[in-house]
Design a protein around this motif. Structure first.
Motif, mmCIF file in Angstrom:
data_model
loop_
_atom_site.group_PDB
_atom_site.id
_atom_site.type_symbol
_atom_site.label_atom_id
_atom_site.label_comp_id
_atom_site.label_asym_id
_atom_site.label_seq_id
_atom_site.Cartn_x
_atom_site.Cartn_y
_atom_site.Cartn_z
ATOM 1 N N UNK A 130 7.761 -10.194 -2.386
ATOM 2 C CA UNK A 130 8.838 -9.729 -3.268
ATOM 3 C C UNK A 130 8.596 -8.335 -3.849
ATOM 4 N N UNK A 131 7.421 -8.068 -4.352
ATOM 5 C CA UNK A 131 7.160 -6.803 -5.040
ATOM 6 C C UNK A 131 6.749 -5.663 -4.104
ATOM 7 N N UNK A 132 6.681 -5.928 -2.823
ATOM 8 C CA UNK A 132 6.253 -4.917 -1.850
ATOM 9 C C UNK A 132 7.296 -3.805 -1.715
ATOM 10 N N UNK A 133 6.899 -2.559 -1.960
ATOM 11 C CA UNK A 133 7.834 -1.460 -1.726
ATOM 12 C C UNK A 133 8.005 -1.234 -0.227
ATOM 13 N N UNK A 134 9.248 -1.020 0.194
ATOM 14 C CA UNK A 134 9.500 -0.777 1.605
ATOM 15 C C UNK A 134 10.680 0.165 1.765
ATOM 16 N N UNK A 135 10.534 1.010 2.784
ATOM 17 C CA UNK A 135 11.574 1.960 3.163
ATOM 18 C C UNK A 135 12.024 1.566 4.559
ATOM 19 N N UNK A 165 -2.412 -6.367 3.363
ATOM 20 C CA UNK A 165 -3.058 -7.673 3.196
ATOM 21 C C UNK A 165 -2.106 -8.675 2.554
ATOM 22 N N UNK A 166 -1.327 -8.233 1.594
ATOM 23 C CA UNK A 166 -0.347 -9.114 0.960
ATOM 24 C C UNK A 166 0.716 -9.561 1.966
ATOM 25 N N UNK A 167 1.135 -8.658 2.836
ATOM 26 C CA UNK A 167 2.114 -9.020 3.874
ATOM 27 C C UNK A 167 1.517 -10.077 4.799
ATOM 28 N N UNK A 168 0.247 -9.953 5.096
ATOM 29 C CA UNK A 168 -0.422 -10.916 5.974
ATOM 30 C C UNK A 168 -0.629 -12.285 5.327
ATOM 31 N N UNK A 169 -0.809 -12.308 4.004
ATOM 32 C CA UNK A 169 -1.249 -13.544 3.361
ATOM 33 C C UNK A 169 -0.225 -14.217 2.450
ATOM 34 N N UNK A 170 0.829 -13.535 2.084
ATOM 35 C CA UNK A 170 1.827 -14.139 1.194
ATOM 36 C C UNK A 170 2.620 -15.201 1.942
ATOM 37 N N UNK A 171 2.807 -16.335 1.288
ATOM 38 C CA UNK A 171 3.691 -17.355 1.841
ATOM 39 C C UNK A 171 5.076 -17.126 1.254
ATOM 40 N N UNK A 219 9.213 -22.490 4.865
ATOM 41 C CA UNK A 219 8.266 -21.374 4.993
ATOM 42 C C UNK A 219 8.728 -20.423 6.098
ATOM 43 N N UNK A 220 8.728 -19.133 5.786
ATOM 44 C CA UNK A 220 9.186 -18.133 6.744
ATOM 45 C C UNK A 220 8.167 -17.956 7.863
ATOM 46 N N UNK A 221 6.891 -18.041 7.537
ATOM 47 C CA UNK A 221 5.852 -17.881 8.551
ATOM 48 C C UNK A 221 5.299 -16.467 8.571
ATOM 49 N N UNK A 222 4.765 -16.086 9.701
ATOM 50 C CA UNK A 222 4.079 -14.806 9.880
ATOM 51 C C UNK A 222 5.084 -13.658 9.793
ATOM 52 N N UNK A 223 5.012 -12.879 8.719
ATOM 53 C CA UNK A 223 5.976 -11.813 8.479
ATOM 54 C C UNK A 223 5.853 -10.690 9.510
ATOM 55 N N UNK A 224 4.632 -10.398 9.936
ATOM 56 C CA UNK A 224 4.445 -9.379 10.977
ATOM 57 C C UNK A 224 5.043 -9.853 12.300
ATOM 58 N N UNK A 225 4.851 -11.122 12.622
ATOM 59 C CA UNK A 225 5.391 -11.675 13.869
ATOM 60 C C UNK A 225 6.918 -11.649 13.862
#
Length: 178
Positions: free
Chosen positions: A50-55, A89-95, A130-136
């Motif tokens: 949620x708090x991750x800044x993204x462009x 790391x947060x993107x990898x580990x956040x559920x 659960x959304x799962x692996x966000x990178x995937x």
């Protein structure tokens, strides 16, 4: 993770929400209380903590070939998301969880209908998923995910381009380089 026909999604790190009550977010420019959700096209904007800044930028009607090749990349698809290294790391580990909500309770808001809103309490169609692996999810959708030291140089290029774009939680990004 995208909505099915007749659904919109709300993404959250909280898997225990049993009803969504309209509210005015502290950072919102909107004065009316809403329940917020997204449809199919904008769901990838929320495949982040949620708090991750993204462009984010994408090829839109009127995007020049030069801007597409310069910012998205020649032969690299039609959409790119950028985050800072400090959030990887947060993107990898956040559920992250998705709530499926009935689309008929929502209406588009804002230019380009980037989001959907409801003005009454909305109950999910089922439990949080659960959304799962966000990178995937990015990879499967063909969306580039760039990891940068600082978002601001990328963001400045994007907003001056002919691409469609959105920035979320940019206030959480590292300071602009001098």
């Amino acid at each position: 993770m995208r909505p099915e026909a007749g659904e919109v999604l709300h993404f959250s790190e909280d898997p225990t929400i049993d009803r969504f009550v309209p509210h005015v977010a502290p950072t919102s420019t909107e004065k009316e209380a809403y329940v917020w959700a997204v449809g199919h096209d904008r769901a990838p904007d929320y495949w982040f903590p949620r708090q991750c800044p993204r462009a984010m930028a994408w090829v839109a009607d009127g995007t020049s070939d030069e801007d597409r090749d310069r910012i998205v990349g020649a032969g690299c698809g039609v959409r790119v998301h950028a985050v800072e290294y400090g959030w990887l790391e947060s993107i990898r580990t956040t559920t992250l969880y998705a709530y499926r909500l009935p689309a008929d309770r929502f209406r588009p808001i804002g230019a380009g209908s980037h989001a959907m809103v409801a003005t009454e309490v909305v109950e999910p169609l089922g439990p949080a998923v659960p959304v799962g692996d966000l990178l995937a999810h990015h990879a499967a959708a063909g969306i580039q995910l760039r990891v940068l030291d600082n978002l601001w140089p990328f963001w400045d290029e994007v907003v001056e381009s002919t691409l469609g774009f959105s920035g979320i939680r940019l206030r959480n990004a590292r300071p602009r380089p001098r």
